[in-house]
Structures are given as structure tokens and as C-alpha cells.
Design a protein around this motif. Structure first.
Motif, short mmCIF file in Angstrom:
data_model
loop_
_atom_site.label_atom_id
_atom_site.label_comp_id
_atom_site.label_asym_id
_atom_site.label_seq_id
_atom_site.Cartn_x
_atom_site.Cartn_y
_atom_site.Cartn_z
N GLY A 118 0.82 -1.21 0.00
CA GLY A 118 0.00 0.00 0.00
C GLY A 118 0.85 1.26 0.00
N ALA A 119 1.97 1.21 0.74
CA ALA A 119 2.89 2.35 0.75
C ALA A 119 3.51 2.56 -0.63
N LEU A 120 3.87 1.47 -1.30
CA LEU A 120 4.42 1.59 -2.66
C LEU A 120 3.37 2.11 -3.63
N ASP A 121 2.12 1.66 -3.48
CA ASP A 121 1.03 2.17 -4.32
C ASP A 121 0.89 3.68 -4.13
N PHE A 122 0.85 4.11 -2.88
CA PHE A 122 0.69 5.53 -2.56
C PHE A 122 1.84 6.35 -3.15
N LEU A 123 3.02 5.82 -3.05
CA LEU A 123 4.21 6.56 -3.49
C LEU A 123 4.19 6.81 -4.99
N GLN A 124 3.53 5.94 -5.76
CA GLN A 124 3.52 6.10 -7.21
C GLN A 124 2.89 7.43 -7.63
N GLU A 125 2.01 7.99 -6.79
CA GLU A 125 1.38 9.27 -7.12
C GLU A 125 2.41 10.40 -7.22
N PHE A 126 3.56 10.21 -6.59
CA PHE A 126 4.58 11.25 -6.53
C PHE A 126 5.72 11.00 -7.51
N ALA A 127 5.64 9.92 -8.27
CA ALA A 127 6.61 9.59 -9.31
C ALA A 127 8.06 9.63 -8.82
N PRO A 128 8.41 8.83 -7.81
CA PRO A 128 9.80 8.77 -7.38
C PRO A 128 10.67 8.21 -8.50
N SER A 129 11.91 8.66 -8.59
CA SER A 129 12.77 8.17 -9.66
C SER A 129 13.15 6.71 -9.43
N ARG A 130 13.50 6.37 -8.20
CA ARG A 130 13.81 4.98 -7.81
C ARG A 130 13.40 4.79 -6.35
N VAL A 131 13.05 3.55 -6.02
CA VAL A 131 12.59 3.25 -4.66
C VAL A 131 13.47 2.16 -4.06
N ILE A 132 13.91 2.40 -2.83
CA ILE A 132 14.65 1.39 -2.07
C ILE A 132 13.85 1.07 -0.82
N LEU A 133 13.54 -0.21 -0.63
CA LEU A 133 12.87 -0.66 0.59
C LEU A 133 13.93 -0.92 1.67
N VAL A 134 13.68 -0.43 2.87
CA VAL A 134 14.59 -0.65 4.00
C VAL A 134 13.78 -1.20 5.15
N GLY A 135 14.12 -2.41 5.63
CA GLY A 135 13.33 -3.02 6.68
C GLY A 135 14.19 -3.53 7.82
N SER A 136 13.64 -3.45 9.04
CA SER A 136 14.35 -3.87 10.24
C SER A 136 13.63 -5.04 10.90
N SER A 137 14.38 -6.09 11.25
CA SER A 137 13.85 -7.25 11.97
C SER A 137 12.72 -7.90 11.16
N LEU A 138 11.51 -8.05 11.71
CA LEU A 138 10.42 -8.59 10.91
C LEU A 138 10.13 -7.68 9.72
N GLY A 139 10.31 -6.37 9.89
CA GLY A 139 10.14 -5.44 8.78
C GLY A 139 11.12 -5.70 7.65
N GLY A 140 12.28 -6.29 7.97
CA GLY A 140 13.22 -6.68 6.91
C GLY A 140 12.66 -7.81 6.07
N ALA A 141 12.06 -8.81 6.74
CA ALA A 141 11.42 -9.89 6.00
C ALA A 141 10.27 -9.35 5.15
N VAL A 142 9.50 -8.42 5.71
CA VAL A 142 8.38 -7.82 4.99
C VAL A 142 8.88 -7.07 3.75
N ALA A 143 9.97 -6.33 3.89
CA ALA A 143 10.53 -5.61 2.75
C ALA A 143 10.93 -6.56 1.64
N LEU A 144 11.55 -7.68 2.00
CA LEU A 144 11.96 -8.66 1.00
C LEU A 144 10.75 -9.30 0.31
N LEU A 145 9.74 -9.65 1.10
CA LEU A 145 8.54 -10.27 0.53
C LEU A 145 7.77 -9.29 -0.35
N ALA A 146 7.71 -8.02 0.06
CA ALA A 146 7.02 -7.01 -0.75
C ALA A 146 7.76 -6.78 -2.07
#
Length: 256
Positions: free
Chosen positions: A95-123
């Protein structure tokens, strides 16, 4: 470097792909969004965690924007902690990546910590076309981490009652379903983006072997950074500065 306080910050609201209302902050590194980090916090943290704030302060002067948000069970976002699932958090990140598309970022890097790291990889595995690279901090690689101390009787009771005590609250059986179903290393084998894996060698929450599991599974350019004497939260003297310096160097490289 410019003072991060000089950069505009917007409080934002957007929908998870599961429909929950999520709350976050969008920090602009310039007039245009440009390259943007999307931060995924750990299981019982929030977007205001120490590492998240430190990352924002580090990268904004580099001209890099940041989107950080509360997953739907903590902070200001909708939802109850007991309804937490790994699948649900992946839907939040998407959902965060969907929302971000409205702003046309040039490139996106996901950064996740602990369980959030697993979530970043799965997303990233779910929508690789939107993610340029992934960085993790003490990421979970094997979901059996969450049940390793449980007996078969404990797991049966979790299923029978529908929930289990977790610290000061509960987790419903949906979390157990994900733990027994999700294969994080398998998802990582599909990722061809640059991958940075950072982990403390003294981590007793998520053992450092998890970083080696992810590194072995990675299909693309992988950088493994291990920090001697550092625990799960990078609270030791100099540990957080070392992590930020390593991440800054890697981000500069993958954005060239």
C-alpha cells in the motif's frame, strides 16, 4: 550538510492493500521526490523508532526522500496488534508503494528492520518492477524463529483457542498460519535487485545466521555487512553510526 529540519515533511494517510488506514510521514529530499527510501519498522516498533529517525536525518541531506509509516497494528495506524500477520504487513508495505507512485519517485529502495526486513523482501518479490533495491537490518529469514520454543501441544492450543499470549498482548492464529506457510528465502531467490544485509554478530533476538541464509538465497548483487559485538537494536556505542555509514555508502553506489 544541510540540517534535515529544513526539509519539508508531510503527515500522510493512505490505504493498505488490505483496506486499513495507515499513517506516516513523507520527507522530501528535494523539490521532486527523486530517489526514495520506504522504511519498514520492526514487529513492536513504530515509524518513530530510533533507527528510522536516524536514517531520515542521514539521507535527507543527500537529496534522498523518505516515506516511513506505522504498520496497521501500532502507532497511529488502524488495526489491533492481535490481528498482526506477516501477510498483512506485506499488504501494508505494498500500500505504501502504491501511494508513493502518485509522486513519481525516480527509484525506490525498501529498507526493513527485523520482521520489517522480512516484509521488505517479501514485498519486493511481489512487485519487483517498483523496487530498485532492498536493505535490511537484522532481518528475519526463517519464520520458525517465532515457534522454536513452543511444543506441539503449545501450537495445538494456539490453534484450538485461536490466539496465544505475546508479551503484553495476544497474537491470533493467522500469525501462526503465516509462520508455518511463508518461505522468505524462496522469495529472495526471485530478487535480482541489489540487496544489502546488515546484522549484528551478537544479536540474540534474530540470530546472525539469518543473514547468511538470506545471502545464500540472493539471486542478484548481495552485500553482507556483519557488525562484531553488536546486538539486535544497534544500541552499542558507535553501532548505529557504523550502520548508517555502511548504508549511506551502499545507497550511493546502487543509485549511481
Amino acid at each position: 550538510m544541510e540540517d534535515p529540519a529544513l526539509f519539508p515533511t508531510e503527515r500522510i494517510e493512505f490505504a493498505s492493500r488490505r483496506g486499513n488506514l495507515l499513517v506516516g510521514d513523507l520527507h522530501r529530499g528535494g523539490r521532486e521526490l527523486g530517489p526514495t527510501l520506504v522504511l519498514c519498522h520492526g514487529m513492536e516498533s513504530t515509524r518513530h523508532g530510533t533507527k528510522q529517525q536516524a536514517i531520515v536525518e542521514r539521507v535527507l541531506p543527500m537529496g534522498i526522500s523518505v516515506l516511513r509509516f506505522d504498520f496497521s497494528y501500532v502507532g497511529e495506524s488502524e488495526g489491533r496488534f492481535e490481528d498482526l500477520t506477516i501477510t498483512g504487513e506485506v499488504d501494508d508495505a505494498l500500500g505504501a508503494l502504491d501511494f508513493l507512485q502518485e509522486f513519481a519517485p525516480s527509484r525506490v529502495i525498501l529498507v526493513g528492520s527485523s520482521l520489517g526486513g522480512a516484509v521488505a523482501l517479501l514485498a519486493a518479490a511481489r512487485t519487483p518492477e517498483r523496487v530498485h533495491a532492498v536493505a535490511t537490518i537484522a532481518a528475519v529469514a526463517d519464520t520458525a524463529l517465532f515457534t522454536k520454543t513452543l511444543t506441539a501441544e503449545d501450537i495445538d492450543a494456539w490453534r484450538r483457542t485461536g490466539r496465544r499470549r505475546w508479551h503484553d498482548g495476544y497474537l491470533n492464529v493467522g500469525f501462526l498460519d503465516d509462520v508455518q506457510r511463508i518461505d522468505i528465502p524462496l522469495a529472495v531467490t526471485t530478487l535480482h535487485q541489489p540487496l544489502l544485509l546488515m546484522h549484528g554478530e551478537a544479536d540474540t533476538v534474530v540470530p546472525p545466521a539469518h543473514a547468511s541464509i538470506l545471502a545464500a538465497a540472493a539471486a542478484g548483487d548481495v552485500t553482507l555487512a556483519m557488525f562484531p559485538g553488536v546486538g539486535h537494536r544497534f544500541e552499542e556505542p558507535g553501532a548505529l553510526d557504523g550502520l548508517l555509514a555502511h548504508m549511506e555508502s551502499w545507497v550511493q553506489r546502487v543509485l549511481r
